[in-house]
Design a protein around this motif. Structure first.
Motif, short mmCIF file in Angstrom:
data_model
loop_
_atom_site.label_atom_id
_atom_site.label_comp_id
_atom_site.label_asym_id
_atom_site.label_seq_id
_atom_site.Cartn_x
_atom_site.Cartn_y
_atom_site.Cartn_z
N LEU A 100 7.64 9.69 10.54
CA LEU A 100 7.52 8.24 10.31
C LEU A 100 8.44 7.43 11.21
O LEU A 100 9.56 7.84 11.52
CB LEU A 100 7.82 7.92 8.85
N ARG A 101 7.95 6.27 11.62
CA ARG A 101 8.74 5.34 12.42
C ARG A 101 8.81 3.95 11.80
O ARG A 101 9.73 3.20 12.08
CB ARG A 101 8.16 5.24 13.85
N ARG A 160 0.05 5.75 11.01
CA ARG A 160 -0.57 5.36 12.27
C ARG A 160 -2.02 4.92 12.10
O ARG A 160 -2.48 4.01 12.80
CB ARG A 160 -0.48 6.51 13.27
N LEU A 161 -2.76 5.57 11.21
CA LEU A 161 -4.17 5.22 11.04
C LEU A 161 -4.41 4.24 9.91
O LEU A 161 -5.16 3.27 10.07
CB LEU A 161 -5.00 6.49 10.80
N LEU A 162 -3.78 4.48 8.76
CA LEU A 162 -4.01 3.63 7.60
C LEU A 162 -3.04 2.47 7.50
O LEU A 162 -3.25 1.56 6.70
CB LEU A 162 -3.95 4.47 6.32
N THR A 193 0.84 -1.20 0.00
CA THR A 193 0.00 0.00 0.00
C THR A 193 0.87 1.25 0.00
O THR A 193 1.84 1.36 0.76
CB THR A 193 -0.94 0.04 1.21
N VAL A 194 0.51 2.19 -0.87
CA VAL A 194 1.29 3.43 -1.04
C VAL A 194 0.38 4.62 -0.80
O VAL A 194 -0.58 4.85 -1.54
CB VAL A 194 1.91 3.51 -2.45
N ALA A 195 0.68 5.38 0.24
CA ALA A 195 -0.11 6.57 0.57
C ALA A 195 0.57 7.80 -0.04
O ALA A 195 1.66 8.19 0.38
CB ALA A 195 -0.23 6.72 2.08
N TYR A 196 -0.07 8.39 -1.04
CA TYR A 196 0.48 9.54 -1.74
C TYR A 196 0.08 10.85 -1.08
O TYR A 196 -1.08 11.03 -0.68
CB TYR A 196 -0.03 9.57 -3.18
N VAL A 197 1.04 11.76 -0.99
CA VAL A 197 0.76 13.16 -0.68
C VAL A 197 1.20 13.95 -1.92
O VAL A 197 2.39 14.07 -2.21
CB VAL A 197 1.52 13.65 0.56
N VAL A 198 0.23 14.42 -2.69
CA VAL A 198 0.50 15.11 -3.96
C VAL A 198 0.77 16.58 -3.66
O VAL A 198 -0.10 17.28 -3.13
CB VAL A 198 -0.67 14.94 -4.93
N CYS A 199 1.98 17.04 -4.03
CA CYS A 199 2.41 18.38 -3.62
C CYS A 199 2.50 19.39 -4.76
O CYS A 199 2.67 20.58 -4.49
CB CYS A 199 3.76 18.28 -2.92
#
Length: 251
Positions: free
Chosen positions: A183-184, A155-157, A119-125
């Protein structure tokens, strides 16, 4: 090579023609893996063809499943994108639900290879990027907002990868560093505007993995890839999700 160890990745767009001879020379650049994906214009036949050419390189090959047309067998990994800062819930979870509801028609008889799904969570900037338009993304207001999105992703997803996406231009290192500091566990990917060793070093000092795509389609594309590989390997990758020191060097 496991995706968690990738330091440099080349992204190939199935919708953009590229001489197979160029792809065949990518292993010699030192890149770690190839990712097949794009924001629009994806067709299953083109994905199949590009996958065959990519696999001949011997490099690990991942498919970014940005549309049902990209659902083809034979890749080492399948990257499932979620656009965190979209204004349309379909690009966060809606399209995914639709795909699984119609899986019997999309990939009849082919089970989901869950052990190879990432799973890849994108933040489009970059608001001018095609992905921003297609996914109706609203860019973050600053580094603090980026860090908050990274926290939501991890943490949530429980996302495997957080991807800071600037597609089309070079991003702000402070925004990437903000995500790294939040991130950890998740791996941090950066993509956008990389074509030189210096640019790659700056971002690779803050992200676990840098992704280079558009530069390959330039006349000097292979040299750009070689340069960005050199840059990415000049700095020490961060471990444990801590911010990475830009001046730290590999032993």
């Amino acid at each position: 090579m496991d995706w968690r160890n990738w330091r440099h990745v080349v992204k190939l767009d199935p919708a953009r023609p590229l001489d197979p001879a160029v792809i065949a020379r990518l292993p010699a650049t030192g890149t770690d893996a190839l990712v097949l994906g794009g924001s629009d214009g994806i067709r299953r036949g083109a994905v199949f063809g590009l996958l065959g050419t990519a696999r001949e390189t011997g490099l690990p090959v991942a498919i970014e499943v940005s549309s049902v047309e990209a659902v083809v067998p034979g890749a080492d990994w399948y990257l499932i994108p979620m656009v965190l800062n979209t204004t349309d819930p379909r690009w966060l979870v809606g399209a995914h639900q639709e795909a699984f509801a119609n899986l019997h028609r999309i990939a009849p008889g082919i089970p989901v290879p869950w052990d190879r799904v990432v799973t890849v969570a994108y933040v489009v900037c970059n608001p001018a990027a095609t992905v921003a338009r297609v996914a109706a993304a609203r860019p973050p207001e600053g580094p603090g907002a980026v860090a908050a999105w990274a926290t939501v992703a991890e943490r949530l997803l429980r996302a495997d990868i957080v991807y800071i996406e600037y597609s089309g231009r070079l991003g702000d290192p402070a925004w990437v560093e903000a995500a790294a500091g939040a991130l950890r566990r998740a791996r941090l990917f950066y993509g956008g505007g990389l074509s030189t060793a210096e640019q790659a070093a700056v971002m690779a000092a803050r992200a676990h993995t840098v992704v280079v795509g558009n530069a390959l389609y330039r006349p000097d594309g292979l040299e750009c890839i070689r340069a960005t590989v050199r840059g990415a390997r000049q700095v020490r990758p961060g471990e444990g999700g801590e911010p990475f020191a830009a001046g730290s060097r590999l032993p």
